[in-house]
Design a protein around this motif. Structure first.
Motif, short mmCIF file in Angstrom:
data_model
loop_
_atom_site.label_atom_id
_atom_site.label_comp_id
_atom_site.label_asym_id
_atom_site.label_seq_id
_atom_site.Cartn_x
_atom_site.Cartn_y
_atom_site.Cartn_z
N ARG A 82 70.99 5.74 26.26
CA ARG A 82 71.14 6.80 25.26
C ARG A 82 72.11 7.86 25.80
N ARG A 84 74.81 11.43 24.34
CA ARG A 84 75.15 12.37 23.27
C ARG A 84 76.65 12.64 23.29
N CYS A 96 76.49 17.65 17.26
CA CYS A 96 75.93 16.94 18.41
C CYS A 96 75.31 15.66 17.85
N GLN A 97 75.70 14.52 18.41
CA GLN A 97 75.17 13.24 17.95
C GLN A 97 74.52 12.51 19.11
N TRP A 98 73.39 11.87 18.81
CA TRP A 98 72.65 11.06 19.78
C TRP A 98 72.90 9.60 19.45
N ARG A 111 70.49 10.40 15.67
CA ARG A 111 70.14 11.80 15.42
C ARG A 111 71.43 12.60 15.41
N GLU A 112 71.41 13.70 14.66
CA GLU A 112 72.61 14.53 14.57
C GLU A 112 72.25 15.98 14.26
N ILE A 127 69.16 21.32 21.25
CA ILE A 127 69.52 20.00 21.80
C ILE A 127 68.49 19.57 22.84
N SER A 131 65.81 16.38 22.51
CA SER A 131 65.97 15.31 23.49
C SER A 131 64.75 15.12 24.39
N GLU A 134 63.30 11.76 26.25
CA GLU A 134 64.33 10.72 26.26
C GLU A 134 65.10 10.75 27.58
N ILE A 136 68.51 10.62 28.63
CA ILE A 136 69.89 10.74 28.17
C ILE A 136 70.79 10.52 29.38
N THR A 139 76.28 13.44 28.40
CA THR A 139 76.75 14.11 27.18
C THR A 139 78.24 14.36 27.34
#
Length: 177
Positions: A82, A84, A96-98, A111-112, A127, A131, A134, A136, A139
């Motif tokens: 995952r 961003r 911001c997009q996941w 997600r956005e 953000i 998150s 998760e 991540i 980014t």
């Protein structure tokens, strides 16, 4: 598209509208459907079938098809990578997009945040909150040093994006294929 905004959430729902949903159009002009069927494909899809998601001239991704590229939500398996991406903006929206990348190299946007006229200092905590829980892996953000520093201060470390626009467009186009 119907949009409803509450203080803590935003939701949208697409309500398809086809020409056949309005019988008065056909009653007023019996040749109306035949004329719509004779239109070029884009106009035909829009006016006859209510497909307003079809590409309009000037859009970058003419191979986007919501019937193919929009799917029902599903639980993302925990082993999937995952990450961003962030595009800074104020008058033009901050985005911001996941994303999650499946083992078979399919990329899912899950997600956005899409917000005009919001400060990075406000959005950083949002953000972080979205998150939670998760893993991540990173980014990627625009190069704006001040905004990146503000996100870092708010718990969102970033790396600068490679700003090769045409390469990015081609990558997205290939993924849509």
């Amino acid at each position: 598209v119907v949009s409803r905004r509450t203080p803590d959430a935003r939701s949208r729902q697409f309500i398809p509208a086809r020409v056949y949903d309005n019988p008065h159009l056909m009653a007023a002009d019996p040749t109306y459907i035949a004329r719509l069927k004779a239109l070029p494909e884009r106009e035909r899809l829009q006016l006859l079938e209510g497909r307003w998601d079809v590409v309009n001239e000037g859009l970058v991704y003419d191979n986007f098809d919501s019937a193919v590229h929009v799917i029902d939500p599903f639980p993302i398996p925990s082993p999937w990578r995952r990450f961003r991406s962030i595009d800074f903006g104020y008058n033009n929206p901050f985005v911001c997009q996941w994303f999650a990348l499946s083992p078979d190299d399919v990329l899912y946007l899950y997600r956005e945040i899409y917000e005009p006229e919001r400060l990075v200092s406000e959005l950083g905590p949002q953000i972080v909150e979205l998150s939670k829980g998760e893993r991540i892996s990173g980014t990627v953000a625009d190069h704006d040093a001040e905004n990146r520093a503000e996100l870092n201060k708010r718990g969102v470390p970033t790396v600068g994006a490679e700003k090769t626009i045409m390469d990015g467009i081609q990558e997205v186009r290939q993924r849509l294929e």
